[in-house]
Design a protein around this motif. Structure first.
Motif, PDB file in Angstrom:
ATOM      1  N   GLY A 111       3.988   0.867   6.793  1.00 55.43           N
ATOM      2  CA  GLY A 111       2.905   1.393   5.988  1.00 55.43           C
ATOM      3  C   GLY A 111       2.274   0.252   5.612  1.00 55.43           C
ATOM      4  N   SER A 112       0.887   0.114   5.195  1.00 61.17           N
ATOM      5  CA  SER A 112       0.336  -1.094   5.022  1.00 61.17           C
ATOM      6  C   SER A 112      -0.934  -0.676   4.182  1.00 61.17           C
ATOM      7  CB  SER A 112      -0.017  -1.916   6.056  1.00 61.17           C
ATOM      8  OG  SER A 112      -0.448  -1.481   7.053  1.00 61.17           O
ATOM      9  N   SER A 113      -1.402  -1.593   3.317  1.00 59.70           N
ATOM     10  CA  SER A 113      -2.950  -1.264   2.690  1.00 59.70           C
ATOM     11  C   SER A 113      -3.379  -2.480   2.305  1.00 59.70           C
ATOM     12  CB  SER A 113      -2.612  -0.321   1.477  1.00 59.70           C
ATOM     13  OG  SER A 113      -1.972  -1.404   0.471  1.00 59.70           O
ATOM     14  N   TYR A 114      -4.754  -2.457   2.149  1.00 62.27           N
ATOM     15  CA  TYR A 114      -5.392  -3.762   1.684  1.00 62.27           C
ATOM     16  C   TYR A 114      -6.530  -3.079   0.697  1.00 62.27           C
ATOM     17  CZ  TYR A 114      -8.896  -7.455   1.344  1.00 62.27           C
ATOM     18  OH  TYR A 114      -9.462  -8.517   0.970  1.00 62.27           O
ATOM     19  N   LEU A 115      -6.372  -3.686  -0.425  1.00 62.30           N
ATOM     20  CA  LEU A 115      -7.315  -3.389  -1.591  1.00 62.30           C
ATOM     21  C   LEU A 115      -7.973  -4.387  -2.124  1.00 62.30           C
ATOM     22  CD1 LEU A 115      -7.551  -1.403  -3.864  1.00 62.30           C
ATOM     23  CD2 LEU A 115      -5.337  -2.037  -4.578  1.00 62.30           C
ATOM     24  N   GLU A 116      -9.287  -4.015  -2.521  1.00 60.60           N
ATOM     25  CA  GLU A 116     -10.099  -4.902  -3.228  1.00 60.60           C
ATOM     26  C   GLU A 116     -10.276  -4.206  -4.541  1.00 60.60           C
ATOM     27  OE1 GLU A 116     -13.339  -6.501  -1.010  1.00 60.60           O
ATOM     28  OE2 GLU A 116     -12.190  -7.613   0.496  1.00 60.60           O
ATOM     29  N   GLN A 117     -10.096  -4.842  -5.545  1.00 59.92           N
ATOM     30  CA  GLN A 117     -10.428  -4.241  -6.874  1.00 59.92           C
ATOM     31  C   GLN A 117     -11.138  -5.349  -7.707  1.00 59.92           C
ATOM     32  OE1 GLN A 117      -7.253  -2.298  -8.769  1.00 59.92           O
ATOM     33  NE2 GLN A 117      -8.250  -1.693 -10.469  1.00 59.92           N
ATOM     34  N   GLY A 118     -12.605  -5.491  -7.775  1.00 59.68           N
ATOM     35  CA  GLY A 118     -13.330  -6.549  -8.273  1.00 59.68           C
ATOM     36  C   GLY A 118     -12.978  -7.521  -7.412  1.00 59.68           C
ATOM     37  N   ASN A 119     -12.621  -8.883  -7.804  1.00 55.45           N
ATOM     38  CA  ASN A 119     -12.181  -9.791  -6.919  1.00 55.45           C
ATOM     39  C   ASN A 119     -10.809  -9.932  -6.632  1.00 55.45           C
ATOM     40  OD1 ASN A 119     -14.938 -10.979  -6.798  1.00 55.45           O
ATOM     41  ND2 ASN A 119     -14.646 -11.955  -8.780  1.00 55.45           N
ATOM     42  N   ASN A 120      -9.988  -8.968  -7.051  1.00 58.27           N
ATOM     43  CA  ASN A 120      -8.355  -8.966  -6.680  1.00 58.27           C
ATOM     44  C   ASN A 120      -8.394  -8.608  -5.115  1.00 58.27           C
ATOM     45  OD1 ASN A 120      -8.079  -9.511  -9.443  1.00 58.27           O
ATOM     46  ND2 ASN A 120      -7.169  -7.342  -9.801  1.00 58.27           N
ATOM     47  N   LYS A 121      -7.727  -9.543  -4.255  1.00 59.34           N
ATOM     48  CA  LYS A 121      -7.476  -8.883  -3.052  1.00 59.34           C
ATOM     49  C   LYS A 121      -6.060  -8.849  -2.723  1.00 59.34           C
ATOM     50  CE  LYS A 121     -11.777 -10.797  -0.957  1.00 59.34           C
ATOM     51  NZ  LYS A 121     -12.681 -10.599  -2.052  1.00 59.34           N
ATOM     52  N   VAL A 122      -5.715  -7.787  -2.148  1.00 56.12           N
ATOM     53  CA  VAL A 122      -4.033  -7.625  -2.142  1.00 56.12           C
ATOM     54  C   VAL A 122      -3.780  -7.020  -1.040  1.00 56.12           C
ATOM     55  CG1 VAL A 122      -2.188  -6.402  -3.176  1.00 56.12           C
ATOM     56  CG2 VAL A 122      -4.010  -7.209  -4.738  1.00 56.12           C
ATOM     57  N   ILE A 123      -2.746  -7.602  -0.256  1.00 61.87           N
ATOM     58  CA  ILE A 123      -2.534  -6.953   0.993  1.00 61.87           C
ATOM     59  C   ILE A 123      -0.835  -6.414   0.698  1.00 61.87           C
ATOM     60  CG2 ILE A 123      -1.295  -7.247   3.447  1.00 61.87           C
ATOM     61  CD1 ILE A 123      -3.028  -9.643   3.588  1.00 61.87           C
ATOM     62  N   THR A 124      -0.590  -5.121   1.113  1.00 60.23           N
ATOM     63  CA  THR A 124       0.787  -4.593   0.682  1.00 60.23           C
ATOM     64  C   THR A 124       1.219  -4.212   2.235  1.00 60.23           C
ATOM     65  OG1 THR A 124      -0.159  -3.682  -1.291  1.00 60.23           O
ATOM     66  CG2 THR A 124       2.010  -2.988  -0.629  1.00 60.23           C
ATOM     67  N   LEU A 125       2.388  -4.562   2.304  1.00 64.34           N
ATOM     68  CA  LEU A 125       3.369  -3.855   3.353  1.00 64.34           C
ATOM     69  C   LEU A 125       4.518  -3.201   3.096  1.00 64.34           C
ATOM     70  CD1 LEU A 125       3.248  -7.499   5.653  1.00 64.34           C
ATOM     71  CD2 LEU A 125       1.638  -5.487   5.705  1.00 64.34           C
ATOM     72  N   VAL A 126       4.845  -2.104   3.784  1.00 64.69           N
ATOM     73  CA  VAL A 126       6.102  -1.372   3.364  1.00 64.69           C
ATOM     74  C   VAL A 126       6.670  -1.285   4.594  1.00 64.69           C
ATOM     75  CG1 VAL A 126       6.966   0.962   2.799  1.00 64.69           C
ATOM     76  CG2 VAL A 126       5.109   0.176   1.613  1.00 64.69           C
ATOM     77  N   LYS A 127       8.077  -1.611   4.566  1.00 63.95           N
ATOM     78  CA  LYS A 127       8.931  -1.584   5.827  1.00 63.95           C
ATOM     79  C   LYS A 127       9.988  -0.715   5.464  1.00 63.95           C
ATOM     80  CE  LYS A 127       7.626  -6.412   6.485  1.00 63.95           C
ATOM     81  NZ  LYS A 127       7.846  -7.731   6.929  1.00 63.95           N
TER      82      LYS A 127
END
Lengths: 370, 246, 267
Positions: free
Chosen positions: B38-54
């Motif tokens: 499972g994975s997500s890419y999130l932009e909140q304002g100038n925050n840029k976060v990649i999340t990977l769930v293994k």
């Protein structure tokens, strides 16, 4: 002259932009504070969350029903009499069982599944097998055929020699015999159609694309046999004697069952009289050290290798297009792919999409669309 | 030369937002299907976060295994280029990051139904490519989305948001300039309820202001939850439509 | 990647045959398709994200800082972070030193392009984050750096060039930027199986390679430059190879590198 490298480039974004509809998003909306401290947003919640196909989509924490009559299955939990969803997926109401099927999840073994697995660990009287699930599966020493036949006594030396049968990294196909309490599988290879895999190549697709069927080993044109593990692990190999006889039409009662053992004479006589399924008496005759051999057939020709590569690429193309993988579709995709004489050109994204489309269109025209 | 006004008399913040406005929020899931469950890419304002769930998957170490439930592991990688000023040293074993990881585990371990995945490991990897304030809230949101994408069962969404307190004015979803200029609070809110899975206060907050701050924070988190839910549904509908056509 | 003895034997026989047969049918000069995204990190001067068809992904950020080049000798710093690996692990340290060597070599990045005034220059920080990789990532990293540097914009200087007598730091335009005009060298990884040598080995091909080669190519001169060295792509099939293959490998790179560079340029 073929292209050396295919590059798709995009400037200005971390990924391909989401749909147009997202651009008119209202995320700068104000949060209004009403007197009782609860917030209301300016936008109405979208009411109906049914998809076009009629299945209801739910997300974690969403109320599925407040009717206590339902039995709660996977993907749900209940508080008081209310049933909530615990995953993002579609609601399934079968008889009295209410469950939510998640959009995506790892392979979950079921009893009777024909799977392809890789030995991860050699343990105490058992092997632990990677089948792509949440846990490794277990293959007990007593669940495999030991060379020498069924009446062979298990000795202590067998336990110490386990690696001489199956060691870390070995690929095999097996059947799920039973499930443990926590859902993990116990496998067996007590049939000549199961065991160590050789003479070919491995590839992998998402397990959701493999449909459970009666038969998972298929002979394909070009002298290739494919083993479609329900867990998405796939083995492509040069068709063996046993593969040929397995698919042969039912003939006479006698005749040699085929096997790779040297002592047995396998008759493929003009009448095609063969036994379809190795019977239990055959097991002791045919189990020999060869079933655990790591050696490939020395006569695998360049053509066979190229055909195997072609099949591997078309299977990957079907997976790329998220098309369910069956024998018919693999053959159909293979035939479509012959338009590209260079096997290596099949790895290109556009080519994969084109093959997928052709397969689906072909089905629609033949009236096989589901 | 104009002075930077954190909160102007007209009610405008540095980036033109009002006190109760969230920053631009955009997310997508299933961004790294090859490398994760499972994975997500999130932009909140100038925050840029990649999340990977293994996972849930077989634990790499026997010692990690719990026979009753899944083990939750979270590793946060704050890249050295995430802020405007590049960090001199790696944040890998920094105490602040280890504390963030522990807080995140505590936030999610009661919400994820770990007991239905005994003897497994759920390994969450977060990469912060860019940060501009309120990063803890973004981490929470990214993890929620990636866990849902992986099909891991949980009771509800957990949405993260930060609230700053400028004198007596609460400011929703602070950026880094605001974060440096005032005290702020991060919340992890469970679904549409008023329950908190995380309350993170690392600065001084007057107790009589806390309730207002929590109220605006919970409302803001609900809005974030709705945004995440909207994206998830859209994605789900596309997938179901796609699957049914084959 | 874990493979069984039978699998490796099959792969080896295919790759060692004449002509060679690759598991995905590629030609010995054919690369797998890649996807590139650039310009997505506004807080960095340049950024790139490169995704290979097997899911390998690499993100590169380029940041700059004004330094006194009479004090600071190294104007290029490379930092590599592989998800899941320690900073002091062998793979991270060898890749970091390889990339640093490639970029700072004579035919690497022209540091004269970084000069601002007589006293000051830009120092470039190349940060590489590898999210996932299934084979030796040197090639992927170098392509990522190539694209990132190719889309790097630096502040435009407005103060005088001759500042030896001046005490202040250089001043810059409020919003105008200048595109950094440097080309990073590209690293090619080749695998040797039997008497065959081929480009862009996949993870299963790397598992059975008798040896591997790293060959660096400079877009400046359009020629192969150092470092050129062998690497072990696995630890079971390693053996010596005929030096003719080294010549062949260099020739393969010379013939195909410019098309690769060109493909990375086009938008």
């Amino acid at each position: 002259m073929s292209e050396v490298i295919s590059v798709v480039k995009r400037q200005g974004g971390f990924q391909y932009s989401v749909d147009e509809s997202n651009i008119q998003s209202d995320d700068d909306e104000d949060i209004y504070m009403s007197d009782d401290g609860n917030a209301r947003t300016g936008k109405m919640d979208t009411g109906n969350n049914d998809t076009e196909s009629g299945s209801q989509i739910v997300t974690p924490g969403e109320l599925v029903t407040d009717d206590p009559i339902w039995m709660r299955g996977h993907g749900t939990y209940f508080l008081d009499n209310m049933t909530y969803s615990s995953v993002a997926g579609t609601v399934s109401r079968v008889n009295r069982l209410l469950s939510v099927i998640p959009l995506k999840s790892r392979y979950s073994p079921e009893t009777g599944d024909h799977i392809v697995g890789r030995i991860a660990e050699v343990g105490n009287k058992r092997w632990r097998v990677d089948i792509g699930g949440k846990q490794h599966a277990v293959l007990m020493l007593g669940s495999v055929n030991l060379p020498g036949g069924i009446l062979r006594r298990k000795s202590e030396s067998d336990e110490l020699q386990m690696r001489s049968f199956l060691k870390e990294g070995d690929l095999l196909n097996a059947e799920v015999q039973s499930l443990f309490q926590d859902g993990s599988a116990s496998l067996h290879t007590r049939s000549l159609k199961y065991g160590k895999l050789r003479n070919g190549m491995f590839c992998q697709v998402p397990s959701s694309l493999i449909v459970r069927a009666k038969n998972h080993t298929h002979n394909l044109p070009g002298n290739i046999t494919v083993v479609l593990g329900v867990n998405g692990y796939i083995w492509l190999r040069k068709t063996s004697q046993m593969d040929i006889t397995r698919d042969a039409p039912p003939g006479g009662s006698t005749g040699g069952g085929s096997s790779t053992s040297s002592g047995q004479n396998s008759t493929n006589g003009p009448t095609g009289a063969v036994s379809l399924n190795p019977s239990i008496t055959r097991l002791e005759e045919e189990s020999s050290w060869q079933i655990y051999s790591d050696e490939n057939d020395p006569s695998i020709t360049a053509n066979i290798r190229k055909t195997i590569s072609r099949y591997a690429n078309v299977i990957k193309a079907l997976a790329y297009c998220e098309i369910g993988i069956t024998q018919e579709r693999i053959i159909s995709a293979y035939e479509v792919s012959m338009a590209y004489p260079n096997v290596g050109s099949l790895i290109d994204r556009e080519t994969m999409e084109s093959i997928g489309n052709d397969v689906l269109n072909g089905e629609k025209m033949r009236g096989n669309a589901m | 030369m104009s002075r930077l006004e954190i909160y102007s008399p007209e009610g405008l913040r540095l980036d033109g937002r009002r006190w109760n406005e969230l920053r631009r929020f955009e997310c997508s899931i299933n961004t790294h299907s090859h490398a994760s469950d499972g994975s997500s890419y999130l932009e909140q304002g100038n925050n840029k976060v990649i999340t990977l769930v293994k996972g849930p998957k077989e634990p790499t170490l026997r010692s990690q295994m719990d026979t009753e439930k899944a083990i939750l592991k979270i590793s946060v990688n704050i890249t050295q280029f995430s802020k405007f000023e590049r960090s001199k040293s790696s944040h890998k074993n920094e105490r602040r990051v280890l504390e963030m990881q522990t807080a995140l585990i505590r936030t999610f371990e009661k919400n994820v139904m770990l007991n239905i995945y005994p003897r497994t490991l759920i390994d969450i990897e977060v990469h912060v490519l860019q940060q501009d304030g309120g990063i803890m809230g973004s981490l929470i949101n990214g993890i929620t989305l990636a866990l849902i994408d992986a099909g891991i069962a949980m009771y509800d969404y957990i949405s993260g948001v930060s609230i700053g307190l400028y004198d007596t004015t609460p400011l929703l979803d602070v950026n880094s300039l605001e974060e440096n200029a005032m005290s702020s609070v991060t919340l992890g809110v469970v679904g549409k309820s008023e329950k908190l899975s995380l309350l993170l206060v690392e600065d001084k907050i007057p107790l009589d202001r806390l309730e207002t701050v929590l109220a605006i924070g919970i409302a803001g988190a609900h809005r974030v939850r709705d945004l995440m839910d909207e994206e998830l549904r859209k994605h789900a509908e596309k997938r179901v439509a796609n699957a049914s056509s084959k | 990647m874990v493979l069984s003895v039978a699998e490796k034997s099959y792969l080896y026989d295919s790759l060692a045959s004449q002509p060679l047969i690759r598991p995905d049918g590629r030609l010995h000069t054919q690369f797998r398709p890649i996807e590139i995204f650039t310009d997505f990190l506004p807080s960095s001067n340049g950024s790139s994200r490169i995704i290979a068809s097997d899911g390998s992904e690499c993100i590169v950020s380029i940041k700059s800082k004004v330094v006194d080049h009479t004090v600071e000798t190294d104007l290029l710093q490379v930092d590599i972070n592989i998800a899941g690996e320690r900073d002091d692990s062998m793979i991270v340290e060898t890749l970091t030193s390889l990339l640093h060597k490639v970029l700072t070599s004579e035919d690497g990045i022209d540091v004269k392009k970084l000069q601002l005034t007589k006293k000051y220059s830009f120092k470039i920080f190349v940060d590489v984050l590898i999210i996932s990789t299934y084979s030796y990532p040197a090639s992927l990293i170098s392509m990522g750096i190539y694209c990132a540097l190719n889309s790097t914009w630096l502040p435009k200087i407005i103060s005088a060039f001759d500042d030896l007598e001046v005490a202040e730091l250089p001043t810059f335009h409020d919003y105008d930027l200048v595109k950094l005009d440097v080309k990073s060298p590209l690293i090619f990884v080749l695998a040797i199986v039997g008497d065959n040598i081929f480009l862009d080995p996949a993870s299963n091909e790397s598992e059975v390679a008798n040896n591997g080669l790293i060959i660096t190519w400079s877009p400046q001169g359009g020629k192969v430059i150092s470092p050129v060295k062998t690497i072990a792509l696995n630890d079971t099939f390693i053996k010596g190879f005929n030096p003719i293959l080294l010549k062949k490998g260099i020739k393969l790179v010379e013939e195909n590198a410019s098309s690769v560079a060109q493909a990375l340029e086009t938008l």
